[in-house]
Design a protein around this motif. Sequence first.
Motif, PDB file in Angstrom:
ATOM      1  N   TRP A  67      24.289  68.058  81.306  1.00 51.83           N
ATOM      2  CA  TRP A  67      24.298  67.068  82.368  1.00 51.83           C
ATOM      3  C   TRP A  67      23.339  67.553  83.444  1.00 51.83           C
ATOM      4  CZ3 TRP A  67      30.202  65.834  83.437  1.00 51.83           C
ATOM      5  CH2 TRP A  67      30.760  65.286  82.272  1.00 51.83           C
ATOM      6  N   ALA A  68      22.396  66.721  83.806  1.00 51.47           N
ATOM      7  CA  ALA A  68      21.374  67.102  84.779  1.00 51.47           C
ATOM      8  C   ALA A  68      21.573  66.341  86.078  1.00 51.47           C
ATOM      9  CB  ALA A  68      19.980  66.823  84.214  1.00 51.47           C
ATOM     10  N   ILE A  69      21.389  67.025  87.189  1.00 47.74           N
ATOM     11  CA  ILE A  69      21.469  66.397  88.503  1.00 47.74           C
ATOM     12  C   ILE A  69      20.131  66.558  89.209  1.00 47.74           C
ATOM     13  CG2 ILE A  69      22.595  66.431  90.762  1.00 47.74           C
ATOM     14  CD1 ILE A  69      25.088  67.522  89.454  1.00 47.74           C
ATOM     15  N   GLY A  70      19.623  65.458  89.754  1.00 48.58           N
ATOM     16  CA  GLY A  70      18.370  65.481  90.492  1.00 48.58           C
ATOM     17  C   GLY A  70      18.331  64.389  91.539  1.00 48.58           C
ATOM     18  N   ARG A  71      17.263  64.358  92.306  1.00 49.72           N
ATOM     19  CA  ARG A  71      17.140  63.356  93.374  1.00 49.72           C
ATOM     20  C   ARG A  71      16.306  62.152  92.940  1.00 49.72           C
ATOM     21  NH1 ARG A  71      16.818  65.833  99.336  1.00 49.72           N
ATOM     22  NH2 ARG A  71      17.314  63.637  99.676  1.00 49.72           N
ATOM     23  N   GLU A  72      15.628  62.253  91.792  1.00 50.79           N
ATOM     24  CA  GLU A  72      14.859  61.136  91.284  1.00 50.79           C
ATOM     25  C   GLU A  72      15.794  60.063  90.721  1.00 50.79           C
ATOM     26  OE1 GLU A  72      14.420  64.235  90.570  1.00 50.79           O
ATOM     27  OE2 GLU A  72      12.459  64.771  91.367  1.00 50.79           O
ATOM     28  N   GLU A  73      15.335  58.822  90.728  1.00 55.61           N
ATOM     29  CA  GLU A  73      16.172  57.729  90.235  1.00 55.61           C
ATOM     30  C   GLU A  73      16.446  57.853  88.747  1.00 55.61           C
ATOM     31  OE1 GLU A  73      14.593  53.942  91.237  1.00 55.61           O
ATOM     32  OE2 GLU A  73      14.842  54.212  93.404  1.00 55.61           O
ATOM     33  N   GLN A  74      15.480  58.370  88.006  1.00 58.75           N
ATOM     34  CA  GLN A  74      15.645  58.555  86.570  1.00 58.75           C
ATOM     35  C   GLN A  74      15.293  59.985  86.205  1.00 58.75           C
ATOM     36  OE1 GLN A  74      13.072  55.560  84.870  1.00 58.75           O
ATOM     37  NE2 GLN A  74      14.725  54.045  84.828  1.00 58.75           N
ATOM     38  N   ALA A  75      15.824  60.441  85.105  1.00 60.67           N
ATOM     39  CA  ALA A  75      15.520  61.790  84.645  1.00 60.67           C
ATOM     40  C   ALA A  75      14.018  61.919  84.375  1.00 60.67           C
ATOM     41  CB  ALA A  75      16.295  62.103  83.376  1.00 60.67           C
ATOM     42  N   PRO A  76      13.372  62.951  84.877  1.00 61.72           N
ATOM     43  CA  PRO A  76      11.946  63.159  84.603  1.00 61.72           C
ATOM     44  C   PRO A  76      11.697  63.315  83.109  1.00 61.72           C
ATOM     45  CG  PRO A  76      12.701  64.591  86.381  1.00 61.72           C
ATOM     46  CD  PRO A  76      13.929  63.983  85.760  1.00 61.72           C
ATOM     47  N   PRO A  77      10.484  63.006  82.659  1.00 63.04           N
ATOM     48  CA  PRO A  77      10.183  63.089  81.225  1.00 63.04           C
ATOM     49  C   PRO A  77      10.459  64.454  80.617  1.00 63.04           C
ATOM     50  CG  PRO A  77       8.440  61.921  82.389  1.00 63.04           C
ATOM     51  CD  PRO A  77       9.353  62.456  83.434  1.00 63.04           C
ATOM     52  N   GLY A  78      10.288  65.516  81.394  1.00 60.33           N
ATOM     53  CA  GLY A  78      10.530  66.850  80.864  1.00 60.33           C
ATOM     54  C   GLY A  78      11.995  67.201  80.715  1.00 60.33           C
ATOM     55  N   VAL A  79      12.867  66.383  81.294  1.00 57.42           N
ATOM     56  CA  VAL A  79      14.305  66.639  81.265  1.00 57.42           C
ATOM     57  C   VAL A  79      15.047  65.631  80.387  1.00 57.42           C
ATOM     58  CG1 VAL A  79      16.399  66.711  82.699  1.00 57.42           C
ATOM     59  CG2 VAL A  79      14.262  67.716  83.553  1.00 57.42           C
ATOM     60  N   ALA A  80      14.607  64.386  80.430  1.00 59.71           N
ATOM     61  CA  ALA A  80      15.331  63.282  79.784  1.00 59.71           C
ATOM     62  C   ALA A  80      15.690  63.527  78.321  1.00 59.71           C
ATOM     63  CB  ALA A  80      14.523  61.985  79.923  1.00 59.71           C
ATOM     64  N   PRO A  81      14.785  64.081  77.485  1.00 61.25           N
ATOM     65  CA  PRO A  81      15.146  64.241  76.065  1.00 61.25           C
ATOM     66  C   PRO A  81      16.288  65.221  75.818  1.00 61.25           C
ATOM     67  CG  PRO A  81      12.768  64.435  76.393  1.00 61.25           C
ATOM     68  CD  PRO A  81      13.401  64.517  77.739  1.00 61.25           C
ATOM     69  N   TRP A  82      16.578  66.073  76.812  1.00 62.83           N
ATOM     70  CA  TRP A  82      17.504  67.170  76.570  1.00 62.83           C
ATOM     71  C   TRP A  82      18.862  66.982  77.236  1.00 62.83           C
ATOM     72  CZ3 TRP A  82      14.516  68.641  73.037  1.00 62.83           C
ATOM     73  CH2 TRP A  82      13.135  68.697  73.223  1.00 62.83           C
ATOM     74  N   CYS A  83      19.003  65.954  78.058  1.00 57.41           N
ATOM     75  CA  CYS A  83      20.274  65.794  78.757  1.00 57.41           C
ATOM     76  C   CYS A  83      21.020  64.555  78.271  1.00 57.41           C
ATOM     77  CB  CYS A  83      20.077  65.761  80.268  1.00 57.41           C
ATOM     78  SG  CYS A  83      19.143  64.372  80.913  1.00 57.41           S
ATOM     79  N   GLU A  84      22.321  64.700  78.100  1.00 57.72           N
ATOM     80  CA  GLU A  84      23.157  63.582  77.686  1.00 57.72           C
ATOM     81  C   GLU A  84      23.473  62.669  78.868  1.00 57.72           C
ATOM     82  OE1 GLU A  84      27.703  63.540  76.441  1.00 57.72           O
ATOM     83  OE2 GLU A  84      26.412  64.141  74.758  1.00 57.72           O
ATOM     84  N   ARG A  85      23.521  63.266  80.044  1.00 58.84           N
ATOM     85  CA  ARG A  85      23.849  62.490  81.242  1.00 58.84           C
ATOM     86  C   ARG A  85      22.955  62.950  82.382  1.00 58.84           C
ATOM     87  NH1 ARG A  85      29.755  62.631  84.398  1.00 58.84           N
ATOM     88  NH2 ARG A  85      29.240  61.081  86.012  1.00 58.84           N
ATOM     89  N   TYR A  86      22.410  61.989  83.121  1.00 58.07           N
ATOM     90  CA  TYR A  86      21.607  62.313  84.303  1.00 58.07           C
ATOM     91  C   TYR A  86      22.230  61.644  85.521  1.00 58.07           C
ATOM     92  CZ  TYR A  86      17.839  62.550  87.701  1.00 58.07           C
ATOM     93  OH  TYR A  86      17.120  62.783  88.841  1.00 58.07           O
ATOM     94  N   ILE A  87      22.374  62.411  86.603  1.00 49.68           N
ATOM     95  CA  ILE A  87      23.001  61.909  87.822  1.00 49.68           C
ATOM     96  C   ILE A  87      22.012  62.029  88.967  1.00 49.68           C
ATOM     97  CG2 ILE A  87      24.925  62.156  89.426  1.00 49.68           C
ATOM     98  CD1 ILE A  87      26.398  63.633  87.108  1.00 49.68           C
TER      99      ILE A  87
END
Length: 307
Positions: A31-51
């Motif tokens: 599960w990834a947490i960030g301030r961007e509205e969507q998971a960045p391309p470098g993170v999105a493939p590896w996280c099941e949930r983005y907050i």
Amino acid sequence: MNARTLVITGASGFVGSHLARLAHDEGFVVWAIGREEQAPPGVAPWCERYIETDLSEGWPIDVEVDAVIHLAGLAAVGPSFSAPQRYIETNSAIMTAMCESLLLNSPSTRVVVVSSGSVYRAEGLDAPIDESAPTSPSSPYAVSKLLIESQAQYYAHRRLDTVVARPFNHIGPGQGPGFLVPDLTTSLSRTARDEPLRVGNLETARDYTDVRDVARAYLTLAAAPQHQHAVYNVASGAARSGREVLSVIASALGRDLPPVVVDEAKLRPGDPARIVGSAARLRDEFGWEPHVDWATSVREYVESSKA
């Protein structure tokens, strides 16, 4: 057996994408947490949930998780001098919100709190710096890191399973501007072959570890059944000068080593001549050691910057 859930705060930063991929490959549910509205391309493939959230305003998870690797917060020494209270308040507020919520909703969570090797008082220390070395609040950034370490200790007394990582300089693909390797690469790329390169003090030497090795150290601390110590350095154990780094960058760019001119604006008063860390504690307890040579890391950064 259910997969372990790992929360990565500040996942969109330099270390976050490497850590997310490594944790995914190791079988964690990320599960990834960030301030961007969507998971960045470098993170999105590896996280099941983005907050997407501002962690200084509150912790967004109210269910049990197995581990948190806490990367989020205001980073870098230089900018902290112009916004000291913002650094201190923001980094501390995030820790408070996170740990109070975990105590309530997930008290068995392992929390890896990422501090910095910059908290050490490095002047006059020739031997590699270990975790017993004195610390010094030498910048607002260091003050904020020492504060969150104190908070980690406080929450450990309240039975939260916290452990602090103190990384020294890390480098590698994906690093952003404001650090030596990206800034030298950009400057040299933009400087004509017959012109001198404007630089800071290239004689200072620092301990550089590849970002993927740093990520592996954090994951090691997150996954370990237990830890014998409250604090662990993450370092290579060797120091390389800015001039050595520039030489590798020039070679990777197919350039001769350029003549240099020192730019006074790039100098930091009182900057220690040499800083090197000891990760013997991490090595002896968990078998961690760097796998990627520093020069390979620099070359891979230069190649990735050409894309």
